[in-house]
Design an enzyme around this catalytic site. Structure first.
Site, mmCIF file in Angstrom:
data_model
loop_
_atom_site.group_PDB
_atom_site.id
_atom_site.type_symbol
_atom_site.label_atom_id
_atom_site.label_comp_id
_atom_site.label_asym_id
_atom_site.label_seq_id
_atom_site.Cartn_x
_atom_site.Cartn_y
_atom_site.Cartn_z
ATOM 1 N N THR A 243 -3.291 -0.949 4.613
ATOM 2 C CA THR A 243 -3.484 -0.811 3.164
ATOM 3 C C THR A 243 -4.974 -0.796 2.844
ATOM 4 O OG1 THR A 243 -1.409 -1.860 2.620
ATOM 5 C CG2 THR A 243 -3.147 -2.103 0.996
ATOM 6 N N THR A 294 -4.277 -7.353 1.845
ATOM 7 C CA THR A 294 -3.561 -6.461 2.764
ATOM 8 C C THR A 294 -2.808 -7.347 3.752
ATOM 9 O OG1 THR A 294 -3.769 -4.768 4.485
ATOM 10 C CG2 THR A 294 -5.645 -6.247 4.226
HETATM 11 N N1 ASP Z 1 0.779 -5.158 2.082
HETATM 12 C C1 ASP Z 1 1.374 -3.889 2.361
HETATM 13 C C2 ASP Z 1 2.836 -3.951 2.072
HETATM 14 O O1 ASP Z 1 3.465 -4.913 2.466
HETATM 15 C C3 ASP Z 1 1.143 -3.427 3.739
HETATM 16 C C4 ASP Z 1 -0.266 -3.441 4.215
HETATM 17 O O2 ASP Z 1 -1.086 -4.220 3.754
HETATM 18 O O3 ASP Z 1 -0.608 -2.648 5.083
HETATM 19 O O4 ASP Z 1 3.356 -3.036 1.515
#
Ligand code: ASP
Length: 376
Positions: A243, A294
Site C-alpha cells: 500500500t 500499511t
Molecule cells: N492495508 C492494506 C489492506 O489491508 C494492505 C497493505 O497495506 O498493503 O488492504
C-alpha cells in the site's frame, strides 16, 4: 615708661560659596507598542452544501509578520519482508513520489495537493500495490480503495472497491472537494468520478501478468495445503503489503494525509481493508497529526490505528514515539504487522514498522532521506 604693645590681628576670612545647582530633568517616555497576534483561519472554505465545518487556524502572525512554516513531506510504499531484488524499485518509487509532492509544497501549494500528487505517482508505479499492478482478488480482478483527508477542515474523501479507476486517490479528492458525502463504493464511486471528469478504464487495464502469476501460485499452494483461500487471515510478514501513502505539512501550517491500495492478495471480492477508512489507514487533523498506515488491514482496522496514533500526539507525545508505540500496540493487542508514517504541525515526523522492511522517504527544506530498512 609704659610700653605699648600693638597687636595687630588680621583675620582673613575667605568664604567660598559654591552653589551647585543640579537640575534634574526626568523625562518619562512611554512607548506603547501594541503587539497584535492575529490568527487567520486557513484551509479552503467549506463548500456551502457540506454544512458547517470548523477550519482550524492555520497561519500564524507575530509582530504583524506572517510566519511561514517550512514544509515537510513523508511517503511510504508498503511494509513487509521485501526481497532484495525489489529494494531498488521501491526506493526509486518512493523517491519519485517525494519529488512530485515536494514540487507542490515548494511553490507554496497546499498539503492536500502534495499528498494527492505523491500518491498518484505511486499508483502509476507498478512496483506498488495501488492502481495498475495491484494484487488481484480471489476472482482475479483489481479492486482499489483510497482515502484523502484535510487536517484543517477534517474534510475527507474516500472510495472503496473501485474497479475502473487508474487513480482512485483522484476520485477521493473530488469527493472531498465536491461532494457533501465522504465515502463512495463500487459503481457509485465510479459514476461520481466519471461525472466529475475522471475517465474510467477497463479492469483489465489495471491487471499485469506479474500479478496474474502471483495469484495463480498463491491459489495453487493454498489448494495443495488445503489452506483457507483467504490471505488476510495470515499474520505472515512475508506476505506483501505494498500500500502507498503520504503525509504533508504546507507553508500555511496545514497537514493532510492520503492512502491508496489494491488491498491484500486473494482477498474476497468486496472486502475492504483499513487503508481507505478514516482513522484506520489514514487520518489528518491539524489539532493532532496526519498519519498513513500499511500492513495487514484487519488488525489495523480493529485498533483504528491512525487515529489512535494521532491521539497520542494530541496528548503531547512526539510523533517518533507515537509511531513506535502504534507498532507495539498493533503487535501486542491484535498480533498485527505493518508500518506507519506520521507528521504533526511542528513538522516532527515518525516512521515505524514491525515488519522486516518498509519503503519510506521524507523531505524537509534541509534534509531528505529514502530508506527501506527499519527506522531506529
Ligand atoms: N492495508 C492494506 C489492506 O489491508 C494492505 C497493505 O497495506 O498493503 O488492504
Amino acid at each position: 615708661m609704659q610700653g605699648r604693645i600693638k597687636i595687630k590681628i588680621r583675620i582673613r576670612v575667605k568664604i567660598k560659596i559654591r552653589i551647585k545647582i543640579k537640575i534634574r530633568i526626568k523625562i518619562k517616555i512611554r512607548i506603547k507598542i501594541k503587539i497584535k497576534i492575529k490568527i487567520k483561519s486557513g484551509g479552503q472554505e467549506c463548500p456551502p452544501h457540506t454544512g458547517t465545518c470548523y477550519p482550524i487556524p492555520s497561519q500564524r502572525y507575530f509582530w504583524g509578520l506572517l510566519l511561514p512554516t517550512d514544509p515537510v513531506l513523508v511517503v511510504h510504499g508498503g511494509a513487509w519482508a521485501m526481497p532484495d531484488d525489489m529494494v531498488e524499485a521501491h526506493i526509486r518509487g518512493v523517491k519519485n513520489a517525494l519529488a512530485a509532492g515536494w514540487r507542490v509544497l515548494e511553490r507554496g501549494g497546499p498539503a492536500l495537493d502534495a499528498v494527492e500528487e505523491a500518491v498518484v505517482i505511486m499508483e502509476d508505479d507498478e512496483t506498488f500495490d495501488a492502481g495498475r499492478g495491484s494484487f488481484l482478488n480471489r476472482d482475479g480482478r483489481v479492486q482499489l480503495d483510497a482515502l484523502i483527508m484535510d487536517g484543517a477542515t477534517l474534510r475527507a474523501g474516500g472510495v472503496g472497491c473501485v474497479e475502473h479507476l487508474r487513480n482512485p486517490v483522484r476520485a477521493a479528492r473530488k469527493i472531498l472537494s465536491e461532494s457533501p458525502h465522504v465515502y463512495f463504493v463500487g459503481e457509485g464511486a465510479e459514476k461520481f468520478a466519471a461525472q466529475h471528469g475522471i475517465p474510467l478504464c477497463k479492469n483489465e487495464d489495471l491487471v499485469i501478468p506479474r500479478e496474474v502469476e502471483r495469484l495463480r501460485e498463491y491459489q495453487a499452494e493454498a489448494n495443495s495445503h488445503g489452506n483457507e483461500l483467504f490471505a488476510p487471515t495470515s499474520d505472515d510478514v512475508t506476505i506483501s503489503h505494498d500500500t502507498v501513502g503520504a503525509v504533508a505539512l504546507d507553508r500555511d501550517r496545514n497537514i493532510a494525509a492520503a492512502t491508496s491500495t489494491g488491498g491484500t492478495l486473494n482477498k474476497a471480492p468486496g472486502r475492504l481493508g483499513d487503508s481507505s477508512l478514516i482513522g484506520c489507514g489514514c487520518y489528518a487533523d491539524n489539532l493532532s497529526a496526519a498519519a498513513s498506515t500499511t500492513g495487514w488491514g484487519e488488525p489495523i482496522m480493529k485498533l483504528v490505528l491512525a487515529k489512535w496514533t494521532a491521539d497520542r500526539i494530541a496528548a503531547g507525545n512526539l510523533p517518533e514515539w507515537a509511531a513506535l508505540e502504534a507498532m507495539n500496540y498493533l503487535k501486542q493487542r491484535v498480533n498485527g504487522h505493518g508500518g506507519i508514517i506520521v507528521l504533526n504541525r511542528e513538522g516532527q515526523i515518525g516512521i515505524a514498522h514491525n515488519t522486516p522492511r518498509m519503503a519510506w522517504a521524507y523531505k524537509t527544506t534541509k534534509k531528505h532521506e529514502a530508506e527501506i530498512e527499519r527506522v531506529a
